[in-house]
Design a protein around this motif. Sequence first.
Motif, PDB file in Angstrom:
ATOM      1  N   ILE A 219      28.488  38.547  50.580  1.00  0.00           N
ATOM      2  CA  ILE A 219      29.808  38.255  50.002  1.00  0.00           C
ATOM      3  C   ILE A 219      29.961  36.762  49.725  1.00  0.00           C
ATOM      4  O   ILE A 219      30.333  36.344  48.620  1.00  0.00           O
ATOM      5  N   ILE A 220      29.664  35.942  50.736  1.00  0.00           N
ATOM      6  CA  ILE A 220      29.841  34.491  50.574  1.00  0.00           C
ATOM      7  C   ILE A 220      28.870  33.939  49.549  1.00  0.00           C
ATOM      8  O   ILE A 220      29.238  33.116  48.684  1.00  0.00           O
ATOM      9  N   ALA A 221      27.598  34.388  49.603  1.00  0.00           N
ATOM     10  CA  ALA A 221      26.605  33.912  48.631  1.00  0.00           C
ATOM     11  C   ALA A 221      26.973  34.353  47.222  1.00  0.00           C
ATOM     12  O   ALA A 221      26.816  33.588  46.254  1.00  0.00           O
ATOM     13  N   GLY A 222      27.476  35.575  47.069  1.00  0.00           N
ATOM     14  CA  GLY A 222      27.877  36.055  45.748  1.00  0.00           C
ATOM     15  C   GLY A 222      29.038  35.268  45.185  1.00  0.00           C
ATOM     16  O   GLY A 222      29.054  34.914  43.999  1.00  0.00           O
ATOM     17  N   GLN A 223      30.036  34.968  46.029  1.00  0.00           N
ATOM     18  CA  GLN A 223      31.168  34.177  45.554  1.00  0.00           C
ATOM     19  C   GLN A 223      30.730  32.770  45.174  1.00  0.00           C
ATOM     20  O   GLN A 223      31.207  32.203  44.177  1.00  0.00           O
ATOM     21  N   TRP A 224      29.827  32.182  45.965  1.00  0.00           N
ATOM     22  CA  TRP A 224      29.365  30.820  45.657  1.00  0.00           C
ATOM     23  C   TRP A 224      28.576  30.789  44.344  1.00  0.00           C
ATOM     24  O   TRP A 224      28.797  29.921  43.493  1.00  0.00           O
TER      25      TRP A 224
ATOM     26  N   LEU B 141      42.128  47.382  32.040  1.00  0.00           N
ATOM     27  CA  LEU B 141      40.713  47.079  31.824  1.00  0.00           C
ATOM     28  C   LEU B 141      40.308  45.740  32.417  1.00  0.00           C
ATOM     29  O   LEU B 141      39.119  45.503  32.677  1.00  0.00           O
ATOM     30  N   ASP B 142      41.273  44.845  32.610  1.00  0.00           N
ATOM     31  CA  ASP B 142      40.939  43.528  33.177  1.00  0.00           C
ATOM     32  C   ASP B 142      40.452  43.624  34.624  1.00  0.00           C
ATOM     33  O   ASP B 142      39.918  42.644  35.149  1.00  0.00           O
ATOM     34  N   MET B 143      40.632  44.789  35.240  1.00  0.00           N
ATOM     35  CA  MET B 143      40.171  44.916  36.629  1.00  0.00           C
ATOM     36  C   MET B 143      38.654  44.822  36.713  1.00  0.00           C
ATOM     37  O   MET B 143      38.115  44.529  37.773  1.00  0.00           O
ATOM     38  N   VAL B 144      37.960  45.060  35.585  1.00  0.00           N
ATOM     39  CA  VAL B 144      36.495  45.064  35.602  1.00  0.00           C
ATOM     40  C   VAL B 144      35.954  43.711  36.056  1.00  0.00           C
ATOM     41  O   VAL B 144      35.024  43.630  36.859  1.00  0.00           O
ATOM     42  N   LYS B 145      36.542  42.614  35.539  1.00  0.00           N
ATOM     43  CA  LYS B 145      36.031  41.292  35.902  1.00  0.00           C
ATOM     44  C   LYS B 145      36.319  40.957  37.363  1.00  0.00           C
ATOM     45  O   LYS B 145      35.610  40.147  37.958  1.00  0.00           O
ATOM     46  N   PHE B 146      37.357  41.585  37.952  1.00  0.00           N
ATOM     47  CA  PHE B 146      37.638  41.345  39.367  1.00  0.00           C
ATOM     48  C   PHE B 146      36.781  42.234  40.281  1.00  0.00           C
ATOM     49  O   PHE B 146      36.525  41.879  41.422  1.00  0.00           O
ATOM     50  N   LEU B 147      36.356  43.408  39.763  1.00  0.00           N
ATOM     51  CA  LEU B 147      35.583  44.339  40.588  1.00  0.00           C
ATOM     52  C   LEU B 147      34.077  44.184  40.405  1.00  0.00           C
ATOM     53  O   LEU B 147      33.307  44.741  41.196  1.00  0.00           O
ATOM     54  N   ALA B 148      33.650  43.451  39.370  1.00  0.00           N
ATOM     55  CA  ALA B 148      32.206  43.349  39.095  1.00  0.00           C
ATOM     56  C   ALA B 148      31.450  42.759  40.289  1.00  0.00           C
ATOM     57  O   ALA B 148      30.418  43.307  40.723  1.00  0.00           O
ATOM     58  N   LEU B 149      31.939  41.663  40.825  1.00  0.00           N
ATOM     59  CA  LEU B 149      31.240  41.022  41.941  1.00  0.00           C
ATOM     60  C   LEU B 149      31.297  41.857  43.225  1.00  0.00           C
ATOM     61  O   LEU B 149      30.247  42.037  43.882  1.00  0.00           O
ATOM     62  N   PRO B 150      32.456  42.406  43.635  1.00  0.00           N
ATOM     63  CA  PRO B 150      32.451  43.267  44.838  1.00  0.00           C
ATOM     64  C   PRO B 150      31.523  44.463  44.710  1.00  0.00           C
ATOM     65  O   PRO B 150      30.857  44.833  45.680  1.00  0.00           O
TER      66      PRO B 150
ATOM     67  N   GLU C 151      37.431  44.324  50.765  1.00  0.00           N
ATOM     68  CA  GLU C 151      38.781  44.212  50.212  1.00  0.00           C
ATOM     69  C   GLU C 151      39.493  42.968  50.737  1.00  0.00           C
ATOM     70  O   GLU C 151      40.259  42.337  50.008  1.00  0.00           O
ATOM     71  N   SER C 152      39.245  42.619  51.992  1.00  0.00           N
ATOM     72  CA  SER C 152      39.897  41.432  52.550  1.00  0.00           C
ATOM     73  C   SER C 152      39.334  40.163  51.921  1.00  0.00           C
ATOM     74  O   SER C 152      40.089  39.240  51.581  1.00  0.00           O
ATOM     75  N   PHE C 153      38.011  40.079  51.764  1.00  0.00           N
ATOM     76  CA  PHE C 153      37.403  38.870  51.204  1.00  0.00           C
ATOM     77  C   PHE C 153      37.735  38.707  49.722  1.00  0.00           C
ATOM     78  O   PHE C 153      37.918  37.585  49.249  1.00  0.00           O
ATOM     79  N   PHE C 154      37.776  39.813  48.973  1.00  0.00           N
ATOM     80  CA  PHE C 154      37.986  39.713  47.529  1.00  0.00           C
ATOM     81  C   PHE C 154      39.451  39.908  47.129  1.00  0.00           C
ATOM     82  O   PHE C 154      39.759  39.977  45.941  1.00  0.00           O
ATOM     83  N   GLY C 155      40.331  40.012  48.103  1.00  0.00           N
ATOM     84  CA  GLY C 155      41.762  40.076  47.789  1.00  0.00           C
ATOM     85  C   GLY C 155      42.171  41.335  47.051  1.00  0.00           C
ATOM     86  O   GLY C 155      43.067  41.290  46.193  1.00  0.00           O
ATOM     87  N   ILE C 156      41.529  42.458  47.323  1.00  0.00           N
ATOM     88  CA  ILE C 156      41.857  43.723  46.660  1.00  0.00           C
ATOM     89  C   ILE C 156      42.894  44.457  47.512  1.00  0.00           C
ATOM     90  O   ILE C 156      42.658  44.728  48.696  1.00  0.00           O
ATOM     91  N   PRO C 157      44.050  44.796  46.951  1.00  0.00           N
ATOM     92  CA  PRO C 157      45.137  45.408  47.755  1.00  0.00           C
ATOM     93  C   PRO C 157      44.917  46.889  48.004  1.00  0.00           C
ATOM     94  O   PRO C 157      45.727  47.733  47.605  1.00  0.00           O
ATOM     95  N   GLY C 158      43.824  47.256  48.669  1.00  0.00           N
ATOM     96  CA  GLY C 158      43.512  48.652  48.960  1.00  0.00           C
ATOM     97  C   GLY C 158      43.832  49.019  50.391  1.00  0.00           C
ATOM     98  O   GLY C 158      44.485  48.259  51.130  1.00  0.00           O
ATOM     99  N   LEU C 159      43.354  50.185  50.804  1.00  0.00           N
ATOM    100  CA  LEU C 159      43.630  50.665  52.153  1.00  0.00           C
ATOM    101  C   LEU C 159      42.867  49.873  53.212  1.00  0.00           C
ATOM    102  O   LEU C 159      43.311  49.765  54.357  1.00  0.00           O
ATOM    103  N   GLY C 160      41.705  49.340  52.854  1.00  0.00           N
ATOM    104  CA  GLY C 160      40.951  48.527  53.804  1.00  0.00           C
ATOM    105  C   GLY C 160      41.701  47.260  54.183  1.00  0.00           C
ATOM    106  O   GLY C 160      41.850  46.929  55.365  1.00  0.00           O
ATOM    107  N   SER C 161      42.186  46.528  53.168  1.00  0.00           N
ATOM    108  CA  SER C 161      42.953  45.310  53.464  1.00  0.00           C
ATOM    109  C   SER C 161      44.280  45.656  54.132  1.00  0.00           C
ATOM    110  O   SER C 161      44.793  44.882  54.949  1.00  0.00           O
ATOM    111  N   TYR C 162      44.833  46.835  53.821  1.00  0.00           N
ATOM    112  CA  TYR C 162      46.084  47.284  54.471  1.00  0.00           C
ATOM    113  C   TYR C 162      45.859  47.447  55.973  1.00  0.00           C
ATOM    114  O   TYR C 162      46.697  47.034  56.787  1.00  0.00           O
ATOM    115  N   THR C 163      44.712  48.030  56.342  1.00  0.00           N
ATOM    116  CA  THR C 163      44.389  48.209  57.763  1.00  0.00           C
ATOM    117  C   THR C 163      44.157  46.871  58.458  1.00  0.00           C
ATOM    118  O   THR C 163      44.633  46.654  59.581  1.00  0.00           O
TER     119      THR C 163
END
Length: 325
Positions: free
Chosen positions: A163-168, A186-195, A269-281
């Motif tokens: 995760i950290i290496a990919g973001q860097w 459709l803009d979600m693609v650019k946010f989900l490509a790296l995760p 989800e927590s590292f990439f700021g995705i508001p899903g059930l994982g980050s909710y937990t």
Amino acid sequence: MTGYIVRRLMYGVMILIGVNLLTFVLFFAVNTPDDMARLAIGGQRVSADAIEKWKAERGYDKPLWINAQAAGAEKFTDTIFYERSVPLLTFDFGLSDSGRDIGWEIRERMGPSLALAIPSFVLGILASISFALLLVFFRTTPLDFWGVVLCVLMLSISGLFYIIAGQWLFAKVLRLVPYSGYIGGLDMVKFLALPVLVAIISRLGPEARFYRSLFLEEISKDYVRTARAKGLGERVVLFKHVLRNAMLPILTGTVSALPLLFMGSLIAESFFGIPGLGSYTIDAINGQDFSVVRAMVFLGASLYIVGLILADISYTLADPRVRFE
């Protein structure tokens, strides 16, 4: 098959009742409502009035199991256990400790979790099986040797590193994708490509090595030698015979994991700021919101039971010799 599924569902109900009782004991008997109030309000120097007010606002001022001061059936219904745990068996998750509807939050956050989990799951399976078949096709060659070394190296590295290496690399150096965030459309693609890419790479090592072992075990059996003796090419043998006969252990892991896709990825989800059930937990754990945590534990157990039943059913589709008894 119908009788088998009904019997497994009945077992699942018993397991869910056990999970419900166990989580209640862990969250309320070990960690009392007074402790929950101190954690929620903050610190040990909290007045008794503040604790009682916090408990009364959330219904935690009642007895845990039996209300000796009540009459009739209310001895059992006017308790924390009845009001907080029994509704979970009907998937009524109630309100969080902050007063928000947990069921509504789950429905709203399931979409972002699935948008990340489904492509990660499908592409990850395809990449792992393809890489394992490639290593088996070139077995006993340098490509197979260095492929196994790469698998061992990849499974030895923590997922946080990817995760950290990919973001860097992709976000800071190459500026191809954003660090984190999520938007619909459709803009979600650019946010989900790296995760998605990180999820595929992080599971490639262990899964490809496991699948390679399965394929090597199958390739030494008599039916494979018979197929080769009939003049079939190696690629036909691998894809038509070896892959099909190795599907049962693959299905065990993949189909049973399908329902858990709804739960989202806690770390990604927590590292990439995705508001899903994982980050909710994760947010609920950090905020000491035990109502949300208990609801997510119960939901995860329910989905896991459904996944195991689906895995059993998929066996009959992959191998007609399998029968339910």
